[in-house]
Design a protein around this motif. Structure first.
Motif, PDB file in Angstrom:
ATOM      1  N   MET A 100     -12.867  37.780 -19.567  1.00 23.15           N
ATOM      2  CA  MET A 100     -13.316  36.409 -19.431  1.00 23.15           C
ATOM      3  C   MET A 100     -13.513  35.710 -20.765  1.00 23.15           C
ATOM      4  O   MET A 100     -13.654  36.338 -21.811  1.00 23.15           O
ATOM      5  CB  MET A 100     -14.631  36.376 -18.645  1.00 23.15           C
ATOM      6  CG  MET A 100     -14.582  37.060 -17.288  1.00 23.15           C
ATOM      7  SD  MET A 100     -13.469  36.259 -16.121  1.00 23.15           S
ATOM      8  CE  MET A 100     -14.456  34.827 -15.684  1.00 23.15           C
ATOM      9  N   SER A 101     -13.546  34.389 -20.689  1.00 18.65           N
ATOM     10  CA  SER A 101     -13.913  33.521 -21.808  1.00 18.65           C
ATOM     11  C   SER A 101     -14.372  32.208 -21.205  1.00 18.65           C
ATOM     12  O   SER A 101     -14.151  31.955 -20.007  1.00 18.65           O
ATOM     13  CB  SER A 101     -12.729  33.316 -22.761  1.00 18.65           C
ATOM     14  OG  SER A 101     -11.635  32.720 -22.084  1.00 18.65           O
ATOM     15  N   GLY A 128     -20.311  30.431 -19.556  1.00 17.60           N
ATOM     16  CA  GLY A 128     -19.191  29.525 -19.364  1.00 17.60           C
ATOM     17  C   GLY A 128     -18.174  30.038 -18.364  1.00 17.60           C
ATOM     18  O   GLY A 128     -17.081  29.479 -18.235  1.00 17.60           O
ATOM     19  N   TRP A 129     -18.517  31.110 -17.636  1.00 14.50           N
ATOM     20  CA  TRP A 129     -17.649  31.652 -16.603  1.00 14.50           C
ATOM     21  C   TRP A 129     -18.071  31.057 -15.260  1.00 14.50           C
ATOM     22  O   TRP A 129     -19.167  30.517 -15.120  1.00 14.50           O
ATOM     23  CB  TRP A 129     -17.761  33.175 -16.509  1.00 14.50           C
ATOM     24  CG  TRP A 129     -17.672  33.927 -17.790  1.00 14.50           C
ATOM     25  CD1 TRP A 129     -17.226  33.466 -19.001  1.00 14.50           C
ATOM     26  CD2 TRP A 129     -18.068  35.284 -18.010  1.00 14.50           C
ATOM     27  NE1 TRP A 129     -17.302  34.459 -19.950  1.00 14.50           N
ATOM     28  CE2 TRP A 129     -17.816  35.581 -19.365  1.00 14.50           C
ATOM     29  CE3 TRP A 129     -18.587  36.281 -17.195  1.00 14.50           C
ATOM     30  CZ2 TRP A 129     -18.081  36.831 -19.930  1.00 14.50           C
ATOM     31  CZ3 TRP A 129     -18.859  37.534 -17.734  1.00 14.50           C
ATOM     32  CH2 TRP A 129     -18.601  37.801 -19.092  1.00 14.50           C
ATOM     33  N   ASP A 149      -6.722  29.552 -14.486  1.00 16.28           N
ATOM     34  CA  ASP A 149      -7.880  30.050 -15.221  1.00 16.28           C
ATOM     35  C   ASP A 149      -8.525  31.274 -14.569  1.00 16.28           C
ATOM     36  O   ASP A 149      -9.532  31.775 -15.068  1.00 16.28           O
ATOM     37  CB  ASP A 149      -8.936  28.941 -15.354  1.00 16.28           C
ATOM     38  CG  ASP A 149      -8.481  27.832 -16.292  1.00 16.28           C
ATOM     39  OD1 ASP A 149      -7.800  28.144 -17.284  1.00 16.28           O
ATOM     40  OD2 ASP A 149      -8.804  26.654 -16.019  1.00 16.28           O
ATOM     41  N   THR A 150      -7.991  31.744 -13.463  1.00 16.68           N
ATOM     42  CA  THR A 150      -8.550  32.917 -12.781  1.00 16.68           C
ATOM     43  C   THR A 150      -8.167  34.178 -13.553  1.00 16.68           C
ATOM     44  O   THR A 150      -7.006  34.375 -13.895  1.00 16.68           O
ATOM     45  CB  THR A 150      -8.038  33.017 -11.337  1.00 16.68           C
ATOM     46  OG1 THR A 150      -8.367  31.813 -10.639  1.00 16.68           O
ATOM     47  CG2 THR A 150      -8.662  34.202 -10.624  1.00 16.68           C
ATOM     48  N   GLY A 179      -0.609  38.293 -11.466  1.00 14.74           N
ATOM     49  CA  GLY A 179      -0.727  38.866 -12.801  1.00 14.74           C
ATOM     50  C   GLY A 179      -2.151  39.000 -13.291  1.00 14.74           C
ATOM     51  O   GLY A 179      -2.429  38.881 -14.490  1.00 14.74           O
ATOM     52  N   ILE A 180      -3.079  39.267 -12.361  1.00 15.56           N
ATOM     53  CA  ILE A 180      -4.485  39.442 -12.719  1.00 15.56           C
ATOM     54  C   ILE A 180      -5.018  40.734 -12.100  1.00 15.56           C
ATOM     55  O   ILE A 180      -4.465  41.226 -11.116  1.00 15.56           O
ATOM     56  CB  ILE A 180      -5.352  38.248 -12.254  1.00 15.56           C
ATOM     57  CG1 ILE A 180      -5.219  38.044 -10.743  1.00 15.56           C
ATOM     58  CG2 ILE A 180      -4.983  36.987 -13.024  1.00 15.56           C
ATOM     59  CD1 ILE A 180      -6.135  36.957 -10.197  1.00 15.56           C
ATOM     60  N   PRO A 181      -6.076  41.309 -12.669  1.00 15.57           N
ATOM     61  CA  PRO A 181      -6.605  42.570 -12.139  1.00 15.57           C
ATOM     62  C   PRO A 181      -7.428  42.393 -10.868  1.00 15.57           C
ATOM     63  O   PRO A 181      -8.043  41.353 -10.653  1.00 15.57           O
ATOM     64  CB  PRO A 181      -7.490  43.082 -13.288  1.00 15.57           C
ATOM     65  CG  PRO A 181      -7.872  41.869 -14.053  1.00 15.57           C
ATOM     66  CD  PRO A 181      -6.732  40.902 -13.925  1.00 15.57           C
ATOM     67  N   LEU A 182      -7.419  43.429 -10.051  1.00 18.38           N
ATOM     68  CA  LEU A 182      -8.264  43.511  -8.862  1.00 18.38           C
ATOM     69  C   LEU A 182      -9.401  44.479  -9.161  1.00 18.38           C
ATOM     70  O   LEU A 182      -9.163  45.650  -9.499  1.00 18.38           O
ATOM     71  CB  LEU A 182      -7.455  44.005  -7.663  1.00 18.38           C
ATOM     72  CG  LEU A 182      -8.242  44.302  -6.371  1.00 18.38           C
ATOM     73  CD1 LEU A 182      -8.953  43.060  -5.865  1.00 18.38           C
ATOM     74  CD2 LEU A 182      -7.315  44.872  -5.299  1.00 18.38           C
ATOM     75  N   ILE A 183     -10.635  43.983  -9.062  1.00 12.28           N
ATOM     76  CA  ILE A 183     -11.823  44.801  -9.315  1.00 12.28           C
ATOM     77  C   ILE A 183     -12.493  45.093  -7.981  1.00 12.28           C
ATOM     78  O   ILE A 183     -12.815  44.172  -7.228  1.00 12.28           O
ATOM     79  CB  ILE A 183     -12.818  44.084 -10.246  1.00 12.28           C
ATOM     80  CG1 ILE A 183     -12.132  43.644 -11.543  1.00 12.28           C
ATOM     81  CG2 ILE A 183     -14.011  44.994 -10.555  1.00 12.28           C
ATOM     82  CD1 ILE A 183     -13.013  42.770 -12.425  1.00 12.28           C
TER      83      ILE A 183
END
Length: 430
Positions: A100-101, A128-129, A149-150, A179-183
């Motif tokens: 995150m950022s 800021g998340w 932004d996800t 293209g994003i991780p699954l937690i």
């Protein structure tokens, strides 16, 4: 030359990561109660601080007792590495920190534990998340919520408190395409019942406080890395793919490959956030994990019998246990958790809020506590406790409405537990 033996879960939960102490021959992993470690020489110290050599510097970062626990957690979950920390909440922040950022968001289930809902809806906004809460039964809604932004999708294997079963393979297809991780939070199921990495999860988080330790003595959290995500495939994850100023421009993914997330969690996460697990807690957790499979078998067996009995009780409106034929999640649970559906579920009482309070107060064997996964049977009324900070709409969405009681079935004699439930329900509805 023969391949190394592929040990079963029952063996790995006892032996993974643990070896006799080289100095004394002690068979149980010792508690290394020390803050710091003597370097061989100046060159050795420099190599450790430069991440050129793996070893021990300071117990905020690494500790031999915790190292055994990290290896065991990674092994049981089928990951390449793990970072253990001070609590389950700490593990959630540790999982998000490298991703995150300011201005970035996560997509999270509406059916998360109340404390997680608060952490995601309130606390992380101070960094800021932000979080978008979506019903994970609606996969199209999850797709629609993901934007440029996800940076992650977050859900629970078996949702606390409602026992909802997440379709991890379906979510994994969505996150892979984005293209994003699954937690996935695997606290309620444990790796004995489900290994989310095998179903497509990128990262697995745990509150080790619960079933893994199993005795209600210590807090702990863990983040397990699958090692399968390409952090350099896009510019979305600069903490892992771009030069790190604190280590002279080292690129974590380029340098450590599949272990990039794990090394970042220790070298940056624990170093700067300081959410360190203490070695005595790691020791207790290691001892708890040694009996995990035995306990989970009994938890599942007891929960199934208790849920079936409660479903026939005239004072109970609904039971959310996925092991029941009546559950909308029954088929999914059978497919994802062939060994059982855990020991956690909720019941809705026909008498509403007041009946729930009286029910909780009249139980004898069940302990009224803000915890789950203990050997003892536990109970709580989420709307007045763990989910009190949420609106009634949020409580209902999370499966924790005013007329709902969460039950964590222990490993006691099931006839005694049913007897206690029976007498408490009778008093609550008299």
């Amino acid at each position: 030359m023969t391949d190394a033996p592929q040990y079963g879960f029952d063996t790995l939960q006892i032996h993974a990561g643990a070896r006799p102490d080289p100095a004394t021959g002690a068979r149980q992993t010792p508690i290394y109660q020390t803050t710091a470690y003597v370097f061989r020489d100046a060159e050795h110290a420099a190599a450790l601080f430069n991440l050129q050599e793996v070893g021990y510097i300071y117990s905020r970062l690494t500790n031999p007792t915790i190292a055994v626990l990290q290896e065991r957690m990674a092994t049981l979950e089928g990951g390449v590495g793990a970072v253990c920390c001070s609590s389950g909440h700490a593990a959630q922040l540790m999982a998000l920190f490298p991703l995150m950022s300011p201005g970035k968001n996560i997509v999270a289930s509406t059916r998360l534990y109340g404390g997680t809902m608060t952490q995601f809806s309130q606390t992380i906004t101070r960094f800021g998340w932000s979080a978008k809460f979506v019903d994970f039964d609606d996969i199209e809604a999850v797709k629609a919520a993901i934007d440029d932004d996800t940076r992650a999708v977050f859900g629970e294997t078996i949702a606390n408190p409602g026992g909802y079963v997440t379709d991890i393979p379906a979510l994994a297809k969505v996150t892979e395409a984005a293209g994003i991780p699954l937690i996935i939070d695997n606290t309620s199921a444990t790796p004995y019942l489900c290994r989310p990495i095998e179903l497509g999860a990128t990262l697995v988080v745990h509150s080790m406080t619960k079933y893994l330790t199993g005795n209600g003595t210590v807090m702990g959290g863990a983040v397990v890395d699958s090692g399968k995500f390409d952090w350099s495939a896009s510019d979305k994850f600069p903490s892992l793919s771009q030069p790190e100023p604190a280590y002279h421009g080292l690129k974590f993914h380029e340098t450590f490959g599949p272990l990039a997330f794990t090394f970042h969690g220790i070298a940056i996460g624990l170093r700067d956030l300081g959410m360190t697990l203490n070695p005595q807690a790691a020791h207790y957790t290691l001892m708890g994990i040694e009996t995990l499979s035995l306990r989970m078998e009994r938890h599942c067996l007891n929960a199934q019998k208790a849920a079936e009995w409660l479903e026939t009780n005239p004072h109970v409106e609904t039971v959310t246990y996925a092991g029941l034929q009546s559950s909308p999640y029954h088929a999914r649970a059978k497919a994802l958790f062939p060994k059982g559906t855990g020991g956690l579920f909720t019941i809705a009482l026909k008498g509403g809020y007041e009946a729930c309070v009286k029910f909780v107060e009249n139980l004898d064997l069940f302990s009224h506590v803000a915890n789950l996964g203990d050997t003892r049977s536990l109970v709580i009324h989420p709307a007045s406790t763990t989910h009190r900070q949420l609106t009634e709409e949020q409580q209902i969405a999370a499966g924790a409405g005013p007329n709902v009681v969460r039950i964590s079935i222990g490993i006691e004699d099931i006839n005694d537990l049913i007897g206690d439930l029976d007498q408490a329900l009778a008093k609550a509805t008299a």
